[in-house]
Motif scaffolding. Structure first.
Motif, PDB file in Angstrom:
ATOM      1  N   LEU A  58      13.133-127.092  30.180  1.00  0.00           N
ATOM      2  CA  LEU A  58      12.908-125.549  30.401  1.00  0.00           C
ATOM      3  C   LEU A  58      12.906-124.228  29.366  1.00  0.00           C
ATOM      4  O   LEU A  58      12.318-123.781  29.068  1.00  0.00           O
ATOM      5  CB  LEU A  58      13.819-125.265  31.733  1.00  0.00           C
ATOM      6  CG  LEU A  58      13.310-123.901  32.463  1.00  0.00           C
ATOM      7  CD1 LEU A  58      11.923-123.876  32.996  1.00  0.00           C
ATOM      8  CD2 LEU A  58      14.544-123.682  33.560  1.00  0.00           C
ATOM      9  N   LYS A  59      14.050-124.938  28.657  1.00  0.00           N
ATOM     10  CA  LYS A  59      14.209-124.149  27.413  1.00  0.00           C
ATOM     11  C   LYS A  59      13.013-123.991  26.230  1.00  0.00           C
ATOM     12  O   LYS A  59      12.419-123.056  25.774  1.00  0.00           O
ATOM     13  CB  LYS A  59      15.563-124.442  26.520  1.00  0.00           C
ATOM     14  CG  LYS A  59      15.848-123.848  25.227  1.00  0.00           C
ATOM     15  CD  LYS A  59      17.075-124.164  24.712  1.00  0.00           C
ATOM     16  CE  LYS A  59      17.171-123.469  23.494  1.00  0.00           C
ATOM     17  NZ  LYS A  59      18.527-123.807  22.714  1.00  0.00           N
ATOM     18  N   LYS A  60      12.645-125.431  26.119  1.00  0.00           N
ATOM     19  CA  LYS A  60      11.479-125.599  25.391  1.00  0.00           C
ATOM     20  C   LYS A  60      10.249-124.853  26.016  1.00  0.00           C
ATOM     21  O   LYS A  60       9.478-124.151  25.045  1.00  0.00           O
ATOM     22  CB  LYS A  60      11.188-127.015  24.961  1.00  0.00           C
ATOM     23  CG  LYS A  60      10.012-127.296  24.002  1.00  0.00           C
ATOM     24  CD  LYS A  60      10.465-126.755  22.578  1.00  0.00           C
ATOM     25  CE  LYS A  60       9.509-126.763  21.409  1.00  0.00           C
ATOM     26  NZ  LYS A  60       9.590-126.379  20.344  1.00  0.00           N
ATOM     27  N   LEU A  64       8.210-121.954  24.038  1.00  0.00           N
ATOM     28  CA  LEU A  64       6.690-121.720  23.914  1.00  0.00           C
ATOM     29  C   LEU A  64       6.037-120.541  24.557  1.00  0.00           C
ATOM     30  O   LEU A  64       5.220-119.859  23.823  1.00  0.00           O
ATOM     31  CB  LEU A  64       6.125-123.132  24.462  1.00  0.00           C
ATOM     32  CG  LEU A  64       6.373-124.150  23.518  1.00  0.00           C
ATOM     33  CD1 LEU A  64       5.808-125.693  24.253  1.00  0.00           C
ATOM     34  CD2 LEU A  64       5.829-124.242  22.215  1.00  0.00           C
ATOM     35  N   ALA A  65       6.342-120.224  25.676  1.00  0.00           N
ATOM     36  CA  ALA A  65       5.616-119.077  26.227  1.00  0.00           C
ATOM     37  C   ALA A  65       6.090-117.769  25.682  1.00  0.00           C
ATOM     38  O   ALA A  65       5.185-116.949  25.460  1.00  0.00           O
ATOM     39  CB  ALA A  65       6.346-118.881  27.766  1.00  0.00           C
ATOM     40  N   THR A  69       3.842-114.852  23.549  1.00  0.00           N
ATOM     41  CA  THR A  69       3.790-113.574  23.595  1.00  0.00           C
ATOM     42  C   THR A  69       4.152-112.990  22.294  1.00  0.00           C
ATOM     43  O   THR A  69       3.374-111.936  21.895  1.00  0.00           O
ATOM     44  CB  THR A  69       5.107-113.138  24.627  1.00  0.00           C
ATOM     45  OG1 THR A  69       4.876-113.922  25.738  1.00  0.00           O
ATOM     46  CG2 THR A  69       5.283-111.720  24.688  1.00  0.00           C
ATOM     47  N   ASP A  70       4.865-113.357  21.260  1.00  0.00           N
ATOM     48  CA  ASP A  70       4.967-112.930  20.106  1.00  0.00           C
ATOM     49  C   ASP A  70       3.782-112.962  19.178  1.00  0.00           C
ATOM     50  O   ASP A  70       3.603-112.146  18.297  1.00  0.00           O
ATOM     51  CB  ASP A  70       6.250-113.812  19.380  1.00  0.00           C
ATOM     52  CG  ASP A  70       7.584-113.443  19.984  1.00  0.00           C
ATOM     53  OD1 ASP A  70       7.617-112.608  20.512  1.00  0.00           O
ATOM     54  OD2 ASP A  70       8.433-114.287  19.810  1.00  0.00           O
ATOM     55  N   TRP A  88       0.519-123.355  17.728  1.00  0.00           N
ATOM     56  CA  TRP A  88       1.209-123.140  19.012  1.00  0.00           C
ATOM     57  C   TRP A  88       0.478-124.158  19.860  1.00  0.00           C
ATOM     58  O   TRP A  88       1.188-125.041  20.792  1.00  0.00           O
ATOM     59  CB  TRP A  88       0.906-121.842  19.726  1.00  0.00           C
ATOM     60  CG  TRP A  88       1.308-121.600  20.885  1.00  0.00           C
ATOM     61  CD1 TRP A  88       2.695-121.045  21.236  1.00  0.00           C
ATOM     62  CD2 TRP A  88       0.763-121.764  22.423  1.00  0.00           C
ATOM     63  NE1 TRP A  88       3.164-121.195  22.546  1.00  0.00           N
ATOM     64  CE2 TRP A  88       1.812-121.628  23.214  1.00  0.00           C
ATOM     65  CE3 TRP A  88      -0.205-122.090  22.807  1.00  0.00           C
ATOM     66  CZ2 TRP A  88       1.678-121.599  24.662  1.00  0.00           C
ATOM     67  CZ3 TRP A  88      -0.491-122.041  24.072  1.00  0.00           C
ATOM     68  CH2 TRP A  88       0.352-121.926  25.097  1.00  0.00           C
ATOM     69  N   PHE A  89      -0.780-124.534  19.862  1.00  0.00           N
ATOM     70  CA  PHE A  89      -1.246-125.739  20.578  1.00  0.00           C
ATOM     71  C   PHE A  89      -0.914-126.924  20.256  1.00  0.00           C
ATOM     72  O   PHE A  89      -0.707-127.868  21.116  1.00  0.00           O
ATOM     73  CB  PHE A  89      -2.938-125.644  20.147  1.00  0.00           C
ATOM     74  CG  PHE A  89      -3.723-124.363  20.588  1.00  0.00           C
ATOM     75  CD1 PHE A  89      -3.350-123.771  21.797  1.00  0.00           C
ATOM     76  CD2 PHE A  89      -4.883-124.309  20.069  1.00  0.00           C
ATOM     77  CE1 PHE A  89      -4.049-122.583  22.240  1.00  0.00           C
ATOM     78  CE2 PHE A  89      -5.662-123.118  20.657  1.00  0.00           C
ATOM     79  CZ  PHE A  89      -5.336-122.157  21.650  1.00  0.00           C
TER      80      PHE A  89
END
Length: 159
Positions: A58-60, A64-65, A69-70, A88-89
């Motif tokens: 969940l942290k990872k 990534l989410a 956003t950044d 990111w992909f």
């Protein structure tokens, strides 16, 4: 609950025991996973730490989410954004989370259109908002039978 005296102050301490499911529900009750960590309060930071200790996947996924956003919040040119999105992909593919594959499929389908956002940072949000207003207006009258009159009313409403 337990009562006691502490340094001249009367303190009431409440100890609550949670099962794992109850703990997760309690910790996720505050929407910390939808907020950027820079906007977390101290209690949200504590809750996130507990959640992420117990659920590293969940942290990872959260990281990534927020990284996506950044990428969108950063003032970068189209080519730099393309490179950041490609990285990111790759990170998403390493994680192997099925939830992100829907996002990747959407990006692949609309890649050039999405990258155009980084040219002048314009979106079609105004058009989407107008479409929503038209749909709501149309739904209010349970469909449209007289199209010219509908367009006349719409013009008066939105002009």
């Amino acid at each position: 609950a337990r009562d006691g005296s502490f340094g001249g102050f009367y303190v009431k301490v409440q100890i609550i025991y949670y099962s794992d499911k109850q703990l997760v529900r309690y910790l996720l009750n505050i929407p910390i996973l939808t907020k950027h960590k820079s906007k977390w309060t101290e209690s949200q930071k504590l809750r996130a730490e507990i959640i992420f200790e117990n659920y590293p996947e969940l942290k990872k996924a959260y990281e990534l989410a927020m990284e996506l956003t950044d990428i969108y919040n950063a003032r970068s040119i189209k080519d730099a954004a393309r490179l950041k999105l490609a990285r990111w992909f790759n990170e998403v593919e390493k994680l192997g989370a099925d939830n992100f594959y829907t996002v990747i499929d959407t990006f692949k389908t609309h890649y050039d259109t999405i990258l155009n956002f980084f040219v002048n940072r314009a979106t079609n949000a105004n058009a989407e908002s107008f479409n929503a207003k038209v749909k709501a207006f149309r739904a209010q009258f349970r469909g449209v039978t007289d199209i010219p009159f509908f367009l006349y009313r719409l013009m008066k409403l939105c002009a």
